[in-house]
Design a protein around this motif. Structure first.
Motif, PDB file in Angstrom:
ATOM      1  N   LEU A   1       0.825  -1.207   0.000  1.00  0.00           N
ATOM      2  CA  LEU A   1       0.000   0.000   0.000  1.00  0.00           C
ATOM      3  C   LEU A   1       0.860   1.258   0.000  1.00  0.00           C
ATOM      4  O   LEU A   1       0.516   2.251  -0.629  1.00  0.00           O
ATOM      5  CB  LEU A   1      -0.945  -0.024   1.203  1.00  0.00           C
ATOM      6  N   GLN A   2       1.977   1.199   0.669  1.00  0.00           N
ATOM      7  CA  GLN A   2       2.870   2.351   0.711  1.00  0.00           C
ATOM      8  C   GLN A   2       3.602   2.541  -0.620  1.00  0.00           C
ATOM      9  O   GLN A   2       3.835   3.673  -1.050  1.00  0.00           O
ATOM     10  CB  GLN A   2       3.887   2.181   1.835  1.00  0.00           C
ATOM     11  N   ALA A   3       3.932   1.448  -1.294  1.00  0.00           N
ATOM     12  CA  ALA A   3       4.755   1.508  -2.488  1.00  0.00           C
ATOM     13  C   ALA A   3       3.971   1.638  -3.791  1.00  0.00           C
ATOM     14  O   ALA A   3       4.521   2.073  -4.802  1.00  0.00           O
ATOM     15  CB  ALA A   3       5.637   0.265  -2.559  1.00  0.00           C
ATOM     16  N   GLU A   4       2.698   1.251  -3.786  1.00  0.00           N
ATOM     17  CA  GLU A   4       1.943   1.189  -5.030  1.00  0.00           C
ATOM     18  C   GLU A   4       0.626   1.941  -4.918  1.00  0.00           C
ATOM     19  O   GLU A   4       0.186   2.302  -3.833  1.00  0.00           O
ATOM     20  CB  GLU A   4       1.661  -0.271  -5.402  1.00  0.00           C
ATOM     21  N   THR A   5      -0.012   2.132  -6.072  1.00  0.00           N
ATOM     22  CA  THR A   5      -1.306   2.797  -6.147  1.00  0.00           C
ATOM     23  C   THR A   5      -2.377   1.764  -6.470  1.00  0.00           C
ATOM     24  O   THR A   5      -2.173   0.900  -7.328  1.00  0.00           O
ATOM     25  CB  THR A   5      -1.292   3.871  -7.254  1.00  0.00           C
ATOM     26  N   PHE A   6      -3.507   1.850  -5.773  1.00  0.00           N
ATOM     27  CA  PHE A   6      -4.606   0.913  -5.981  1.00  0.00           C
ATOM     28  C   PHE A   6      -5.915   1.668  -6.166  1.00  0.00           C
ATOM     29  O   PHE A   6      -6.088   2.758  -5.629  1.00  0.00           O
ATOM     30  CB  PHE A   6      -4.725  -0.048  -4.785  1.00  0.00           C
ATOM     31  N   ASP A   7      -6.842   1.040  -6.910  1.00  0.00           N
ATOM     32  CA  ASP A   7      -8.178   1.599  -7.103  1.00  0.00           C
ATOM     33  C   ASP A   7      -9.163   1.041  -6.085  1.00  0.00           C
ATOM     34  O   ASP A   7     -10.141   1.706  -5.737  1.00  0.00           O
ATOM     35  CB  ASP A   7      -8.693   1.271  -8.515  1.00  0.00           C
ATOM     36  N   LEU A   8      -8.931  -0.194  -5.646  1.00  0.00           N
ATOM     37  CA  LEU A   8      -9.829  -0.918  -4.748  1.00  0.00           C
ATOM     38  C   LEU A   8      -9.014  -1.885  -3.902  1.00  0.00           C
ATOM     39  O   LEU A   8      -7.880  -2.209  -4.256  1.00  0.00           O
ATOM     40  CB  LEU A   8     -10.846  -1.756  -5.547  1.00  0.00           C
ATOM     41  N   ALA A   9      -9.633  -2.359  -2.828  1.00  0.00           N
ATOM     42  CA  ALA A   9      -8.984  -3.389  -2.021  1.00  0.00           C
ATOM     43  C   ALA A   9     -10.026  -4.350  -1.462  1.00  0.00           C
ATOM     44  O   ALA A   9     -11.165  -3.956  -1.178  1.00  0.00           O
ATOM     45  CB  ALA A   9      -8.186  -2.761  -0.885  1.00  0.00           C
TER      46      ALA A   9
END
Length: 150
Positions: free
Chosen positions: A46-54
């Motif tokens: 979560l700190q290193a990457e970008t997400f749209d949903l989890a």
């Protein structure tokens, strides 16, 4: 083209066979999937990457996924909890976050993820420390979703 096509999803699931099933479903829906099987790994991703949903399994062995949920909330990333215990398996402070009862079902997961992307009122933290959404779907494992207005 589905609204889920190309969406990056963080899948936090500690059981390898269950993670593979959920990953297959998400891939079939056109999502890009990053799997984290431990709390520390999820927080690093979560700190290193970008997400749209989890999609967060609540119980991760001897840990819970609530620190990940808090980070997702801070970043305004829509998420849901997945647990074999349904809404009863979620601590009271998080009970307004959407919950999908496992085992993962493709139609339920697709509907809920689409809802998270289109819900007009995003998840927010209330003064009492819980999360809220004006239209929170709950899946009861019967294949039918129920939308609860909070």
């Amino acid at each position: 083209m589905s609204m889920l096509e190309g969406r990056r999803v963080l899948l936090v699931e500690d059981e390898s066979l269950v993670a593979m099933l959920a990953e297959d479903i998400l891939l079939d829906l056109g999502c890009e999937v990053v799997i984290a099987m431990r709390l520390e790994q999820a927080l690093r991703n979560l700190q290193a990457e970008t997400f749209d949903l989890a999609v967060l399994d609540v119980n991760l062995g001897d840990a819970r996924s609530y620190p990940v949920a808090d980070k997702l909330f801070e970043r305004c990333i829509p998420f849901l909890f997945a647990t074999g215990y349904g809404a009863a398996g979620v601590e009271p402070a998080y009970r307004t976050v959407p919950v999908m009862q496992k085992p993962y079902q493709k139609d339920d997961l697709e509907t809920l993820l689409q809802h998270l992307l289109t819900c007009e009122t995003s998840q927010r933290k209330t003064e009492a420390g819980s999360f809220g959404c004006s239209c929170t779907p709950h899946f009861n494992g019967s294949g039918r979703n129920q939308i609860r207005a909070d």
